[in-house]
Enzyme design. Structure first.
Site, PDB file in Angstrom:
ATOM      1  N   CYS A  12       0.856  -1.186   0.000  1.00  0.00           N
ATOM      2  CA  CYS A  12       0.000   0.000   0.000  1.00  0.00           C
ATOM      3  C   CYS A  12       0.892   1.236   0.000  1.00  0.00           C
ATOM      4  O   CYS A  12       2.109   1.135  -0.151  1.00  0.00           O
ATOM      5  CB  CYS A  12      -1.012  -0.011   1.141  1.00  0.00           C
ATOM      6  SG  CYS A  12      -0.357   0.314   2.780  1.00  0.00           S
ATOM      7  N   ASN A  15       2.324   1.689   4.135  1.00  0.00           N
ATOM      8  CA  ASN A  15       2.568   0.467   4.902  1.00  0.00           C
ATOM      9  C   ASN A  15       2.258   0.646   6.387  1.00  0.00           C
ATOM     10  O   ASN A  15       2.921   0.084   7.250  1.00  0.00           O
ATOM     11  CB  ASN A  15       3.998  -0.023   4.685  1.00  0.00           C
ATOM     12  CG  ASN A  15       4.270  -1.435   5.185  1.00  0.00           C
ATOM     13  OD1 ASN A  15       5.351  -1.729   5.671  1.00  0.00           O
ATOM     14  ND2 ASN A  15       3.303  -2.329   5.071  1.00  0.00           N
ATOM     15  N   CYS A  17      -1.454   1.090   7.185  1.00  0.00           N
ATOM     16  CA  CYS A  17      -2.894   0.819   7.311  1.00  0.00           C
ATOM     17  C   CYS A  17      -3.281  -0.467   6.596  1.00  0.00           C
ATOM     18  O   CYS A  17      -3.355  -1.529   7.211  1.00  0.00           O
ATOM     19  CB  CYS A  17      -3.723   1.982   6.772  1.00  0.00           C
ATOM     20  SG  CYS A  17      -3.521   3.538   7.669  1.00  0.00           S
ATOM     21  N   ARG A  18      -3.510  -0.372   5.299  1.00  0.00           N
ATOM     22  CA  ARG A  18      -4.078  -1.495   4.556  1.00  0.00           C
ATOM     23  C   ARG A  18      -3.154  -2.694   4.426  1.00  0.00           C
ATOM     24  O   ARG A  18      -3.577  -3.833   4.667  1.00  0.00           O
ATOM     25  CB  ARG A  18      -4.531  -1.028   3.171  1.00  0.00           C
ATOM     26  CG  ARG A  18      -5.704  -0.071   3.225  1.00  0.00           C
ATOM     27  CD  ARG A  18      -6.004   0.537   1.886  1.00  0.00           C
ATOM     28  NE  ARG A  18      -4.965   1.493   1.505  1.00  0.00           N
ATOM     29  CZ  ARG A  18      -4.903   2.096   0.339  1.00  0.00           C
ATOM     30  NH1 ARG A  18      -5.793   1.824  -0.600  1.00  0.00           N
ATOM     31  NH2 ARG A  18      -3.956   2.979   0.081  1.00  0.00           N
ATOM     32  N   SER A  19      -1.909  -2.487   4.033  1.00  0.00           N
ATOM     33  CA  SER A  19      -1.046  -3.658   3.821  1.00  0.00           C
ATOM     34  C   SER A  19      -0.691  -4.384   5.126  1.00  0.00           C
ATOM     35  O   SER A  19      -0.679  -5.620   5.139  1.00  0.00           O
ATOM     36  CB  SER A  19       0.197  -3.310   2.998  1.00  0.00           C
ATOM     37  OG  SER A  19       0.964  -2.291   3.582  1.00  0.00           O
ATOM     38  N   ASP A 129      -8.415   3.717   1.059  1.00  0.00           N
ATOM     39  CA  ASP A 129      -7.454   4.075   2.102  1.00  0.00           C
ATOM     40  C   ASP A 129      -8.206   4.705   3.278  1.00  0.00           C
ATOM     41  O   ASP A 129      -8.834   5.755   3.122  1.00  0.00           O
ATOM     42  CB  ASP A 129      -6.437   5.055   1.533  1.00  0.00           C
ATOM     43  CG  ASP A 129      -5.276   5.312   2.481  1.00  0.00           C
ATOM     44  OD1 ASP A 129      -5.326   4.877   3.653  1.00  0.00           O
ATOM     45  OD2 ASP A 129      -4.306   5.958   2.035  1.00  0.00           O
TER      46      ASP A 129
END
Length: 156
Positions: A12, A15, A17-19, A129
């Site tokens: 993401c 690195n 939040c999402r990943s 995001d």
């Protein structure tokens, strides 16, 4: 004859939040399924290098029994393009970035996807995001991440 573990890198923007959420969800789901996988996550840039995931991501994961608090942000490296079997971005911008990086750096072909490509009926959709949102945005992102990870683990 034992099979080599499949390796997956989740990508993401920062690195944080999402990943990291995808890595944590995938680790938990793979353990529950008895799948042998090697997992990591990285960012398209080094803005948060060495930082822990966003506290809201940590809280959302913890509420679902997943601990991502020990992960640390890092930027994707050229070696990642050869080391991992699958490179999985969280949105179309990440896939475009990976393709451009691969081409400009002269790196080899590698399966590149976005996470929801792995979920039936959701191909091409982004995991939004949640960084600029609130706790509900993290919950929504986590719901989508779980769907994508479940599809990924079924198909690898």
């Amino acid at each position: 004859m034992s099979r080599k573990p499949v390796s997956i890198l989740f990508i993401c923007t920062g690195n944080i939040c999402r990943s990291p959420l995808a890595q944590g969800v995938c680790q938990k789901r793979a353990e529950d399924l008895g799948k042998d996988v090697i997992l990591d996550s990285a960012a398209t840039g080094a803005w948060h290098e060495g930082e822990a995931p966003d506290p809201r991501a940590i809280a959302a994961a913890k509420a679902r029994g997943i601990d991502i608090s020990r992960q640390r942000a890092r930027a994707i490296t050229d070696e990642d393009f050869t080391r991992f079997d699958y490179l999985v971005g969280m949105d179309e911008g990440h896939r475009r970035w990976m393709r451009q990086a691969r081409t400009s750096r002269g790196l080899g072909e590698k399966p590149m996807s976005i996470l929801l490509d792995w979920s039936v009926g959701m191909a091409g959709q982004d995991v939004p995001d949640p960084y600029y949102g609130g706790p509900d945005d993290f919950e929504k992102a986590l719901d989508l991440i779980e769907k994508g990870v479940d599809g990924l683990l079924r198909r690898i």
